[in-house]
Each structure stands twice: as structure tokens, then as C-alpha cells.
Design an enzyme around this catalytic site. Structure first.
Site, PDB file in Angstrom:
ATOM      1  N   LYS A   1      15.611  19.864  32.456  1.00 25.77           N
ATOM      2  CA  LYS A   1      16.911  19.416  32.960  1.00 25.77           C
ATOM      3  C   LYS A   1      16.898  17.888  33.011  1.00 25.77           C
ATOM      4  O   LYS A   1      15.837  17.252  32.921  1.00 25.77           O
ATOM      5  CB  LYS A   1      17.189  19.994  34.337  1.00 25.77           C
ATOM      6  CG  LYS A   1      16.183  19.609  35.403  1.00 25.77           C
ATOM      7  CD  LYS A   1      16.519  20.295  36.741  1.00 25.77           C
ATOM      8  CE  LYS A   1      15.497  19.914  37.812  1.00 25.77           C
ATOM      9  NZ  LYS A   1      15.808  20.581  39.103  1.00 25.77           N
TER      10      LYS A   1
ATOM     11  N   HIS B   1      15.376  29.191  20.554  1.00 27.26           N
ATOM     12  CA  HIS B   1      15.555  30.431  19.802  1.00 27.26           C
ATOM     13  C   HIS B   1      16.428  31.421  20.576  1.00 27.26           C
ATOM     14  O   HIS B   1      16.250  31.619  21.782  1.00 27.26           O
ATOM     15  CB  HIS B   1      14.200  31.076  19.512  1.00 27.26           C
ATOM     16  CG  HIS B   1      13.442  30.392  18.426  1.00 27.26           C
ATOM     17  ND1 HIS B   1      13.630  30.670  17.091  1.00 27.26           N
ATOM     18  CD2 HIS B   1      12.493  29.425  18.470  1.00 27.26           C
ATOM     19  CE1 HIS B   1      12.833  29.910  16.362  1.00 27.26           C
ATOM     20  NE2 HIS B   1      12.139  29.151  17.176  1.00 27.26           N
TER      21      HIS B   1
ATOM     22  N   ARG C   1      10.114  18.100  38.293  1.00 32.64           N
ATOM     23  CA  ARG C   1      10.965  17.782  39.439  1.00 32.64           C
ATOM     24  C   ARG C   1      10.742  16.316  39.810  1.00 32.64           C
ATOM     25  O   ARG C   1       9.627  15.790  39.678  1.00 32.64           O
ATOM     26  CB  ARG C   1      10.639  18.678  40.632  1.00 32.64           C
ATOM     27  CG  ARG C   1       9.285  18.426  41.240  1.00 32.64           C
ATOM     28  CD  ARG C   1       8.889  19.481  42.247  1.00 32.64           C
ATOM     29  NE  ARG C   1       7.696  19.095  42.993  1.00 32.64           N
ATOM     30  CZ  ARG C   1       6.467  19.157  42.517  1.00 32.64           C
ATOM     31  NH1 ARG C   1       6.244  19.576  41.289  1.00 32.64           N
ATOM     32  NH2 ARG C   1       5.443  18.797  43.272  1.00 32.64           N
TER      33      ARG C   1
END
Length: 231
Positions: free
Chosen positions: A202, A149, A216
Site C-alpha cells: 500500500k 496474477h 507499516r
């Protein structure tokens, strides 16, 4: 009501009729066979040996391809409405457990490849394209969200500022533990393991073990010291 809206509703009438009459027939042997016979008329493609339990909801089934040996259990909701280019594709042997919600928004393709398992109460949502590879395991209560958003304008409600979308790729043979969240723009490399409760924001390299929020990488599956790591 505009002519376009009227036409869209009328086009969906056979789908609504089929689901309303046959969607909740729960007799173990009779119900799934009857649904298969009728539902072949509403999907873009429906393969052989498909099992659709009672209480499964389809919206815009004409944009869905259901291949051989797919299993859809009670409470699953597949929603391809919102754009003529939307598509939901379930390859051979895909199993989708109870109360999974898979939804497109605008111009969305959601592709789940062969023999992948989606656990109960998982949510998978566009509008970005989502590709889940072969023989993946997605544990219960996970969320895969190919959207974000906009919120930079403090003078307007966030819900009125629209969304961005880059898409998500989960490559072959990945295992996502209980309650994993995968955010827009992420690629999870082949053979990776994502620990329970992780938030993946990521890219994750292939054959990695990743945990935490944000996730991670803590080691590679190729590491010699990797022995029965719990995730």
C-alpha cells in the site's frame, strides 16, 4: 511463421549480431569502448561516458534510451520486447549492478531517473508502468512487480487467467533495504526508507520509515527522536 514474426526477427538481427560479437569482449579498456561505438547503432538513444560491462543482454534495444554516465555491470538483462510502445529509459548517472533483470511485458514504460542505484540481483517487471525517481537506492535482491496474477477461476490454471496492472511509483530520494518487495499499485513517497525484507502493498507517505510484511509506517524522518535508526 507469419510475415509479422519474420519482419520482427529480421528487424532484431543487427541487435543480435552486435551483442553476439561485441557483448562478451572483456578487455578492461578496449571492450567497453568498442561496445559503445557499436551499440550506438542499436539503441534509440545512447549518451556519453556510458559504461557497459561484458555479459550484458539487451532485447529490443531500439526501445531503450541510455543517457550520459550510465553504468551497466555484468549479467544485467534489459528486455523491452512484447509491444511496440514498450520503453526503458535510464537517465544520467544511473548505475545498475550485477544480474539485475528489468523486463517489460505489454505496453510498459520503465523509467529510472538520474543517479539512482540498483543493487545486485534486483528484479523490476511490468506490464504496469514503473517510475523510479532521482537518487534512489534499491538494495540487493529487491523486487518491484507492477503486475498481479488473476486466480479467481479454480477450473483454469492461474497462468492462463492473465494479469492486472496498475503501475508503481517510487519517488525521489528513497532507500529500499535488502530484499524489499514492492507490489503493484503502490506509490512510495519522496524521501522514504523501507526496511530490509519489507513487503510494500500500500502507499507510503513521503519521508516515512516503514518496516515489516506487510510494510507499516513506524515513524517519520522528520521526527525529533529519529537517530540512526537501522533498517
Amino acid at each position: 511463421m507469419t510475415n509479422k514474426q519474420y519482419s520482427s526477427k529480421w528487424h532484431r538481427f543487427p541487435e543480435l549480431l552486435a551483442i553476439a560479437i561485441f557483448g562478451d569482449i572483456s578487455t578492461l579498456a578496449f571492450g567497453p569502448k568498442l561496445r559503445n561505438l557499436v551499440y550506438r547503432q542499436i539503441f534509440a538513444h545512447m549518451g556519453n561516458s556510458v559504461f557497459i560491462q561484458h555479459g550484458v543482454e539487451f532485447i529490443n534495444a531500439a526501445s531503450m534510451e541510455i543517457c550520459d554516465g550510465v553504468h551497466l555491470f555484468k549479467g544485467v538483462r534489459l528486455d523491452a520486447k512484447g509491444h511496440p510502445n514498450n520503453k526503458i529509459y535510464l537517465a544520467d548517472g544511473v548505475a545498475i549492478e550485477r544480474n539485475v533483470d528489468i523486463g517489460c511485458l505489454e505496453d510498459t514504460c520503465i523509467h529510472i531517473d538520474i543517479e539512482t542505484f540498483i543493487g545486485p540481483d534486483v528484479c523490476i517487471a511490468g506490464p504496469g508502468d514503473i517510475k523510479i525517481g532521482k537518487r534512489c537506492m534499491i538494495a540487493a535482491h529487491s523486487g518491484i512487480y507492477a503486475n498481479n496474477h488473476n486466480f479467481t477461476d479454480t477450473t483454469r490454471p492461474m497462468k492462463d487467467q492473465g494479469v492486472t496492472s496498475k503501475g508503481i511509483v517510487i519517488e525521489d530520494d528513497c532507500w529500499l533495504g535488502h530484499g524489499v518487495t514492492v507490489l503493484d499499485g503502490v506509490t512510495i513517497g519522496q524521501g522514504s526508507v523501507i526496511g530490509a525484507g519489507a513487503v510494500v502493498n500500500k502507499n507510503i507517505p513521503a519521508f516515512s520509515v516503514a518496516v515489516g510484511a506487510p510494510a507499516r509506517v513506524i515513524r517519520s524522518r522528520n521526527a525529533k527522536d529519529l537517530i540512526n535508526t537501522q533498517v
